[in-house]
Design a protein around this motif. Structure first.
Motif, mmCIF file in Angstrom:
data_model
loop_
_atom_site.group_PDB
_atom_site.id
_atom_site.type_symbol
_atom_site.label_atom_id
_atom_site.label_comp_id
_atom_site.label_asym_id
_atom_site.label_seq_id
_atom_site.Cartn_x
_atom_site.Cartn_y
_atom_site.Cartn_z
ATOM 1 N N ALA A 195 0.839 -1.212 0.000
ATOM 2 C CA ALA A 195 0.000 0.000 0.000
ATOM 3 C C ALA A 195 0.866 1.250 0.000
ATOM 4 O O ALA A 195 0.546 2.243 -0.668
ATOM 5 C CB ALA A 195 -0.933 -0.015 1.210
ATOM 6 N N ARG A 196 1.989 1.202 0.724
ATOM 7 C CA ARG A 196 2.893 2.354 0.766
ATOM 8 C C ARG A 196 3.515 2.602 -0.604
ATOM 9 O O ARG A 196 3.662 3.760 -1.031
ATOM 10 C CB ARG A 196 3.980 2.097 1.808
ATOM 11 C CG ARG A 196 5.080 3.159 1.887
ATOM 12 C CD ARG A 196 4.553 4.505 2.263
ATOM 13 N NE ARG A 196 5.629 5.435 2.527
ATOM 14 C CZ ARG A 196 5.553 6.758 2.370
ATOM 15 N NH1 ARG A 196 4.413 7.301 1.938
ATOM 16 N NH2 ARG A 196 6.576 7.543 2.631
ATOM 17 N N GLU A 236 0.989 4.273 -2.784
ATOM 18 C CA GLU A 236 0.837 5.672 -2.373
ATOM 19 C C GLU A 236 1.989 6.521 -2.907
ATOM 20 O O GLU A 236 1.786 7.624 -3.421
ATOM 21 C CB GLU A 236 0.785 5.751 -0.842
ATOM 22 C CG GLU A 236 0.645 7.174 -0.311
ATOM 23 C CD GLU A 236 0.724 7.237 1.204
ATOM 24 O OE1 GLU A 236 0.556 8.324 1.754
ATOM 25 O OE2 GLU A 236 0.984 6.181 1.836
ATOM 26 N N GLU A 286 1.606 7.299 -6.622
ATOM 27 C CA GLU A 286 0.686 8.392 -6.904
ATOM 28 C C GLU A 286 1.322 9.747 -6.639
ATOM 29 O O GLU A 286 1.101 10.715 -7.371
ATOM 30 C CB GLU A 286 -0.590 8.246 -6.059
ATOM 31 C CG GLU A 286 -1.466 7.070 -6.444
ATOM 32 C CD GLU A 286 -2.147 7.290 -7.788
ATOM 33 O OE1 GLU A 286 -1.984 8.367 -8.391
ATOM 34 O OE2 GLU A 286 -2.826 6.357 -8.242
ATOM 35 N N GLN A 287 2.122 9.828 -5.570
ATOM 36 C CA GLN A 287 2.722 11.104 -5.192
ATOM 37 C C GLN A 287 3.952 11.431 -6.022
ATOM 38 O O GLN A 287 4.145 12.574 -6.450
ATOM 39 C CB GLN A 287 3.102 11.074 -3.694
ATOM 40 C CG GLN A 287 1.919 10.897 -2.754
ATOM 41 C CD GLN A 287 1.070 12.155 -2.632
ATOM 42 O OE1 GLN A 287 1.424 13.199 -3.152
ATOM 43 N NE2 GLN A 287 -0.053 12.051 -1.955
ATOM 44 N N ASP A 345 -7.124 7.673 -12.131
ATOM 45 C CA ASP A 345 -6.016 6.995 -11.461
ATOM 46 C C ASP A 345 -5.658 5.687 -12.152
ATOM 47 O O ASP A 345 -4.494 5.278 -12.158
ATOM 48 C CB ASP A 345 -6.371 6.729 -9.996
ATOM 49 C CG ASP A 345 -6.458 8.008 -9.186
ATOM 50 O OD1 ASP A 345 -5.951 9.042 -9.668
ATOM 51 O OD2 ASP A 345 -7.040 7.980 -8.086
ATOM 52 N N ALA A 399 -8.074 13.972 -5.101
ATOM 53 C CA ALA A 399 -6.838 13.750 -4.339
ATOM 54 C C ALA A 399 -5.802 14.820 -4.670
ATOM 55 O O ALA A 399 -5.970 15.620 -5.591
ATOM 56 C CB ALA A 399 -6.286 12.354 -4.648
#
Length: 322
Positions: free
Chosen positions: A71-72, A75, A78-79, A150, A165
Protein backbone atom coordinates in the motif's frame (compact mmCIF):
# COMPACT_ATOMS: atom_id res chain seq x y z
CA UNK A 1 7.10 25.95 -4.04
CA UNK A 2 10.88 25.65 -4.18
CA UNK A 3 11.18 27.88 -1.10
CA UNK A 4 9.77 25.00 0.98
CA UNK A 5 12.50 22.55 -0.05
CA UNK A 6 15.27 21.75 2.44
CA UNK A 7 18.29 20.83 0.32
CA UNK A 8 19.96 19.09 3.28
CA UNK A 9 17.15 16.50 3.29
CA UNK A 10 17.93 15.60 -0.32
CA UNK A 11 21.61 15.08 0.50
CA UNK A 12 20.56 12.31 2.90
CA UNK A 13 18.75 10.38 0.14
CA UNK A 14 19.94 8.85 -3.11
CA UNK A 15 17.45 10.13 -5.70
CA UNK A 16 18.97 7.75 -8.27
CA UNK A 17 16.95 5.05 -6.52
CA UNK A 18 13.68 6.54 -7.76
CA UNK A 19 14.06 5.28 -11.36
CA UNK A 20 14.64 1.80 -9.88
CA UNK A 21 11.41 2.17 -7.91
CA UNK A 22 9.58 3.22 -11.09
CA UNK A 23 10.96 0.25 -13.06
CA UNK A 24 10.01 -2.22 -10.31
CA UNK A 25 6.51 -0.78 -10.19
CA UNK A 26 6.09 -1.26 -13.93
CA UNK A 27 7.75 -4.66 -14.28
CA UNK A 28 6.89 -6.30 -10.91
CA UNK A 29 10.11 -8.27 -11.32
CA UNK A 30 13.71 -7.60 -10.29
CA UNK A 31 14.99 -9.39 -13.39
CA UNK A 32 12.79 -7.46 -15.82
CA UNK A 33 13.46 -4.17 -14.02
CA UNK A 34 17.19 -4.82 -14.37
CA UNK A 35 16.75 -5.37 -18.10
CA UNK A 36 14.69 -2.20 -18.41
CA UNK A 37 17.42 -0.19 -16.64
CA UNK A 38 20.36 -1.95 -18.36
CA UNK A 39 21.67 -2.96 -14.93
CA UNK A 40 22.62 -6.28 -13.40
CA UNK A 41 20.11 -8.08 -11.23
CA UNK A 42 22.34 -7.78 -8.10
CA UNK A 43 22.46 -3.99 -8.58
CA UNK A 44 18.66 -3.75 -8.70
CA UNK A 45 18.31 -6.03 -5.66
CA UNK A 46 20.73 -3.81 -3.75
CA UNK A 47 18.83 -0.71 -4.84
CA UNK A 48 15.58 -2.27 -3.61
CA UNK A 49 17.14 -2.88 -0.19
CA UNK A 50 18.16 0.78 -0.02
CA UNK A 51 14.68 1.88 -1.12
CA UNK A 52 13.18 -0.16 1.70
CA UNK A 53 15.51 1.55 4.16
CA UNK A 54 14.75 5.01 2.74
CA UNK A 55 10.96 4.63 2.90
CA UNK A 56 10.80 2.33 5.96
CA UNK A 57 8.60 -0.16 4.10
CA UNK A 58 8.96 -3.45 2.23
CA UNK A 59 7.54 -1.73 -0.88
CA UNK A 60 7.46 -4.97 -2.95
CA UNK A 61 6.54 -8.45 -1.70
CA UNK A 62 7.36 -11.70 -3.50
CA UNK A 63 4.21 -13.60 -4.51
CA UNK A 64 3.32 -16.33 -6.99
CA UNK A 65 2.40 -13.56 -9.44
CA UNK A 66 5.66 -11.64 -9.06
CA UNK A 67 6.63 -8.65 -6.95
CA UNK A 68 3.43 -7.09 -5.62
CA UNK A 69 3.61 -3.46 -4.41
CA UNK A 70 2.54 -2.67 -0.87
CA UNK A 71 0.00 0.00 0.00
CA UNK A 72 2.89 2.35 0.77
CA UNK A 73 4.45 1.70 -2.65
CA UNK A 74 1.17 2.49 -4.41
CA UNK A 75 0.84 5.67 -2.37
CA UNK A 76 4.39 6.69 -3.34
CA UNK A 77 3.62 5.97 -6.98
CA UNK A 78 0.69 8.39 -6.90
CA UNK A 79 2.72 11.10 -5.19
CA UNK A 80 6.08 10.70 -6.94
CA UNK A 81 4.95 9.57 -10.39
CA UNK A 82 3.78 13.01 -11.60
CA UNK A 83 6.94 14.65 -10.23
CA UNK A 84 9.21 12.17 -12.05
CA UNK A 85 7.25 12.66 -15.29
CA UNK A 86 7.58 16.45 -15.01
CA UNK A 87 11.33 16.18 -14.37
CA UNK A 88 11.74 13.84 -17.34
CA UNK A 89 9.74 16.15 -19.59
CA UNK A 90 11.71 19.24 -18.57
CA UNK A 91 15.07 17.52 -18.98
CA UNK A 92 14.43 15.73 -22.27
CA UNK A 93 11.87 17.94 -23.92
CA UNK A 94 8.16 17.75 -24.59
CA UNK A 95 6.79 16.81 -28.00
CA UNK A 96 5.12 19.79 -29.63
CA UNK A 97 1.39 19.48 -30.25
CA UNK A 98 0.10 20.98 -33.49
CA UNK A 99 -3.63 20.25 -33.69
CA UNK A 100 -3.65 20.66 -37.47
CA UNK A 101 -1.21 17.76 -37.96
CA UNK A 102 -1.39 15.78 -34.70
CA UNK A 103 -2.68 12.21 -34.70
CA UNK A 104 -3.78 11.41 -31.17
CA UNK A 105 -6.61 9.82 -29.22
CA UNK A 106 -8.09 11.30 -26.06
CA UNK A 107 -10.37 9.56 -23.57
CA UNK A 108 -12.96 11.70 -21.82
CA UNK A 109 -15.14 10.72 -18.88
CA UNK A 110 -18.47 12.43 -18.25
CA UNK A 111 -22.14 11.67 -17.53
CA UNK A 112 -24.29 11.53 -20.62
CA UNK A 113 -26.09 14.74 -19.57
CA UNK A 114 -22.84 16.62 -20.21
CA UNK A 115 -21.99 14.48 -23.23
CA UNK A 116 -25.28 15.46 -24.91
CA UNK A 117 -24.67 19.15 -24.16
CA UNK A 118 -20.99 19.39 -25.16
CA UNK A 119 -20.01 16.60 -27.57
CA UNK A 120 -21.65 18.01 -30.76
CA UNK A 121 -19.62 21.22 -30.48
CA UNK A 122 -16.51 19.30 -29.45
CA UNK A 123 -16.73 17.13 -32.57
CA UNK A 124 -17.20 20.24 -34.74
CA UNK A 125 -14.13 21.80 -33.11
CA UNK A 126 -12.03 18.69 -33.71
CA UNK A 127 -13.08 18.38 -37.34
CA UNK A 128 -12.24 22.03 -37.92
CA UNK A 129 -8.97 22.31 -35.98
CA UNK A 130 -7.58 18.81 -35.43
CA UNK A 131 -8.70 16.33 -38.11
CA UNK A 132 -6.21 13.72 -36.88
CA UNK A 133 -7.58 13.72 -33.32
CA UNK A 134 -10.25 11.31 -32.13
CA UNK A 135 -12.11 11.10 -28.84
CA UNK A 136 -13.56 8.21 -26.84
CA UNK A 137 -16.17 9.17 -24.24
CA UNK A 138 -16.83 6.95 -21.23
CA UNK A 139 -19.69 7.22 -18.78
CA UNK A 140 -18.21 8.73 -15.61
CA UNK A 141 -20.13 10.45 -12.85
CA UNK A 142 -18.83 12.14 -9.73
CA UNK A 143 -18.20 8.85 -7.94
CA UNK A 144 -16.12 7.12 -10.66
CA UNK A 145 -14.26 9.93 -12.40
CA UNK A 146 -11.27 10.14 -10.06
CA UNK A 147 -10.84 6.36 -10.04
CA UNK A 148 -10.88 6.19 -13.84
CA UNK A 149 -8.18 8.87 -13.95
CA UNK A 150 -6.02 6.99 -11.46
CA UNK A 151 -6.41 3.78 -13.46
CA UNK A 152 -5.45 5.68 -16.64
CA UNK A 153 -8.77 4.73 -18.23
CA UNK A 154 -9.58 8.37 -19.07
CA UNK A 155 -7.41 11.44 -19.69
CA UNK A 156 -9.91 14.10 -18.63
CA UNK A 157 -13.11 14.09 -16.62
CA UNK A 158 -15.93 16.63 -16.95
CA UNK A 159 -18.54 16.29 -14.24
CA UNK A 160 -19.34 17.11 -10.63
CA UNK A 161 -16.51 15.61 -8.58
CA UNK A 162 -16.46 14.85 -4.88
CA UNK A 163 -13.44 12.54 -4.51
CA UNK A 164 -10.39 14.65 -5.45
CA UNK A 165 -6.84 13.75 -4.34
CA UNK A 166 -3.66 15.82 -4.09
CA UNK A 167 -2.35 14.40 -7.38
CA UNK A 168 -5.44 15.57 -9.26
CA UNK A 169 -5.87 18.95 -10.91
CA UNK A 170 -9.31 20.56 -11.03
CA UNK A 171 -10.75 23.61 -12.76
CA UNK A 172 -14.33 24.75 -12.27
CA UNK A 173 -16.30 25.38 -15.46
CA UNK A 174 -19.83 26.50 -14.57
CA UNK A 175 -22.71 26.23 -12.14
CA UNK A 176 -25.49 23.94 -13.30
CA UNK A 177 -29.11 23.95 -12.23
CA UNK A 178 -32.21 21.91 -12.96
CA UNK A 179 -35.28 22.49 -15.14
CA UNK A 180 -38.36 20.47 -16.02
CA UNK A 181 -38.86 18.67 -19.33
CA UNK A 182 -42.18 17.25 -20.56
CA UNK A 183 -44.39 17.02 -23.61
CA UNK A 184 -46.65 20.02 -23.09
CA UNK A 185 -48.77 19.28 -26.18
CA UNK A 186 -49.37 15.70 -25.04
CA UNK A 187 -50.16 16.65 -21.44
CA UNK A 188 -52.00 19.91 -22.15
CA UNK A 189 -49.79 21.74 -19.64
CA UNK A 190 -48.04 25.02 -20.56
CA UNK A 191 -44.76 26.38 -19.25
CA UNK A 192 -44.08 27.35 -16.54
CA UNK A 193 -45.52 24.31 -14.80
CA UNK A 194 -47.12 24.86 -11.39
CA UNK A 195 -46.29 22.86 -8.28
CA UNK A 196 -49.71 21.15 -8.23
CA UNK A 197 -49.33 19.79 -11.78
CA UNK A 198 -45.68 18.94 -11.08
CA UNK A 199 -46.59 16.73 -8.12
CA UNK A 200 -49.61 15.19 -9.86
CA UNK A 201 -47.52 13.82 -12.73
CA UNK A 202 -45.42 10.64 -12.48
CA UNK A 203 -41.70 11.39 -12.64
CA UNK A 204 -38.76 9.93 -14.50
CA UNK A 205 -35.45 9.93 -12.63
CA UNK A 206 -31.81 9.45 -13.60
CA UNK A 207 -29.86 7.71 -10.85
CA UNK A 208 -26.34 6.30 -11.19
CA UNK A 209 -27.13 3.93 -8.31
CA UNK A 210 -30.50 2.84 -9.70
CA UNK A 211 -32.41 4.32 -6.77
CA UNK A 212 -35.72 6.17 -6.72
CA UNK A 213 -34.66 9.36 -4.92
CA UNK A 214 -32.49 12.31 -5.89
CA UNK A 215 -31.95 16.04 -5.37
CA UNK A 216 -35.59 16.80 -6.24
CA UNK A 217 -36.79 14.56 -3.43
CA UNK A 218 -34.43 16.31 -1.01
CA UNK A 219 -35.87 19.69 -2.05
CA UNK A 220 -39.43 18.38 -1.70
CA UNK A 221 -38.71 16.86 1.71
CA UNK A 222 -37.67 20.28 3.01
CA UNK A 223 -41.25 21.37 2.26
CA UNK A 224 -42.82 18.13 3.55
CA UNK A 225 -43.82 17.15 0.01
CA UNK A 226 -43.33 13.98 -2.04
CA UNK A 227 -43.48 12.97 -5.69
CA UNK A 228 -44.09 9.61 -7.36
CA UNK A 229 -41.14 8.29 -9.35
CA UNK A 230 -42.45 5.97 -12.03
CA UNK A 231 -39.11 5.00 -13.57
CA UNK A 232 -35.43 5.23 -12.67
CA UNK A 233 -32.66 4.85 -15.26
CA UNK A 234 -28.88 5.14 -15.17
CA UNK A 235 -28.74 7.28 -18.34
CA UNK A 236 -30.10 10.78 -18.87
CA UNK A 237 -30.24 10.26 -22.64
CA UNK A 238 -33.08 7.70 -22.38
CA UNK A 239 -35.45 10.22 -20.81
CA UNK A 240 -36.49 12.38 -23.81
CA UNK A 241 -37.46 9.27 -25.78
CA UNK A 242 -39.68 8.12 -22.91
CA UNK A 243 -41.20 11.59 -22.44
CA UNK A 244 -42.43 11.55 -26.06
CA UNK A 245 -44.44 8.39 -25.33
CA UNK A 246 -45.43 8.69 -21.66
CA UNK A 247 -47.55 11.02 -19.53
CA UNK A 248 -44.67 11.93 -17.27
CA UNK A 249 -42.16 14.65 -16.40
CA UNK A 250 -38.42 14.72 -15.75
CA UNK A 251 -36.22 17.22 -13.92
CA UNK A 252 -32.85 17.45 -15.66
CA UNK A 253 -29.64 19.50 -15.69
CA UNK A 254 -30.46 22.67 -17.60
CA UNK A 255 -27.78 22.44 -20.30
CA UNK A 256 -28.93 18.98 -21.40
CA UNK A 257 -32.63 19.81 -21.06
CA UNK A 258 -32.28 22.73 -23.50
CA UNK A 259 -30.73 20.41 -26.10
CA UNK A 260 -33.46 17.81 -25.63
CA UNK A 261 -36.25 20.37 -25.81
CA UNK A 262 -34.97 21.54 -29.21
CA UNK A 263 -34.27 18.09 -30.63
CA UNK A 264 -37.44 16.35 -29.43
CA UNK A 265 -39.87 19.32 -29.46
CA UNK A 266 -40.45 18.99 -25.73
CA UNK A 267 -41.51 21.70 -23.29
CA UNK A 268 -38.88 23.35 -21.09
CA UNK A 269 -39.99 24.89 -17.82
CA UNK A 270 -38.47 26.25 -14.62
CA UNK A 271 -38.85 23.86 -11.72
CA UNK A 272 -41.64 25.01 -9.37
CA UNK A 273 -39.33 24.68 -6.35
CA UNK A 274 -35.79 25.64 -5.44
CA UNK A 275 -33.30 22.84 -6.20
CA UNK A 276 -29.67 23.05 -5.15
CA UNK A 277 -27.26 23.79 -8.00
CA UNK A 278 -23.87 22.13 -8.47
CA UNK A 279 -20.49 22.92 -10.01
CA UNK A 280 -19.28 21.17 -13.15
CA UNK A 281 -15.51 21.02 -13.40
CA UNK A 282 -12.68 19.44 -15.34
CA UNK A 283 -10.50 16.91 -13.50
CA UNK A 284 -7.19 15.48 -14.68
CA UNK A 285 -4.14 13.74 -13.28
CA UNK A 286 -1.08 15.85 -12.51
CA UNK A 287 0.90 13.78 -15.02
CA UNK A 288 -0.98 15.60 -17.80
CA UNK A 289 -0.66 19.07 -16.33
CA UNK A 290 1.87 20.37 -18.87
CA UNK A 291 1.17 18.02 -21.76
CA UNK A 292 0.63 20.34 -24.79
CA UNK A 293 -2.02 18.07 -26.31
CA UNK A 294 -3.88 17.84 -23.03
CA UNK A 295 -3.69 21.61 -22.61
CA UNK A 296 -5.24 22.02 -26.07
CA UNK A 297 -8.04 19.62 -25.12
CA UNK A 298 -8.79 21.47 -21.88
CA UNK A 299 -8.85 24.82 -23.67
CA UNK A 300 -11.20 23.37 -26.29
CA UNK A 301 -13.60 22.14 -23.59
CA UNK A 302 -13.49 25.51 -21.81
CA UNK A 303 -14.25 27.47 -24.98
CA UNK A 304 -17.18 25.18 -25.80
CA UNK A 305 -18.55 25.46 -22.28
CA UNK A 306 -18.58 29.25 -22.51
CA UNK A 307 -21.00 28.96 -25.44
CA UNK A 308 -22.98 25.77 -24.78
CA UNK A 309 -23.27 25.31 -21.03
CA UNK A 310 -23.69 28.83 -19.72
CA UNK A 311 -27.28 30.05 -20.03
CA UNK A 312 -28.12 33.25 -21.83
CA UNK A 313 -29.54 36.25 -19.95
CA UNK A 314 -33.08 35.17 -20.95
CA UNK A 315 -32.45 31.59 -19.80
CA UNK A 316 -31.10 32.79 -16.46
CA UNK A 317 -34.27 34.78 -15.94
CA UNK A 318 -36.57 31.89 -16.84
CA UNK A 319 -34.73 28.91 -15.36
CA UNK A 320 -34.52 28.53 -11.60
CA UNK A 321 -31.25 27.24 -10.18
CA UNK A 322 -28.94 28.19 -13.06
Amino acid sequence: MIENINEIDFRKADLNLLPVFSALLKERSVTRAAGRLYLGQPAVSAALMRLREMFKDELFLRTANGMEPTARALELAEQLGPALEIIHREMYGTPRFDPATAERSFRLGMPDSIEVALSPSLIERIQREAPGVRVAIRLAGHERGAKLLDNQEIDLGVSRFTDVASWHRQENLYREGYVCLFDGARLGIPSPIGLEDYLALPHLLMSFSGGFEGVVDEALARRNLRRRVLLSTTRFSALPFILKEADAIATLPASMARRCAEAFKLTLSPAPLEIETFTVSMLWHARHDRDPGHIWLREAVKSIVRVEANPSIDDTHRVQGT
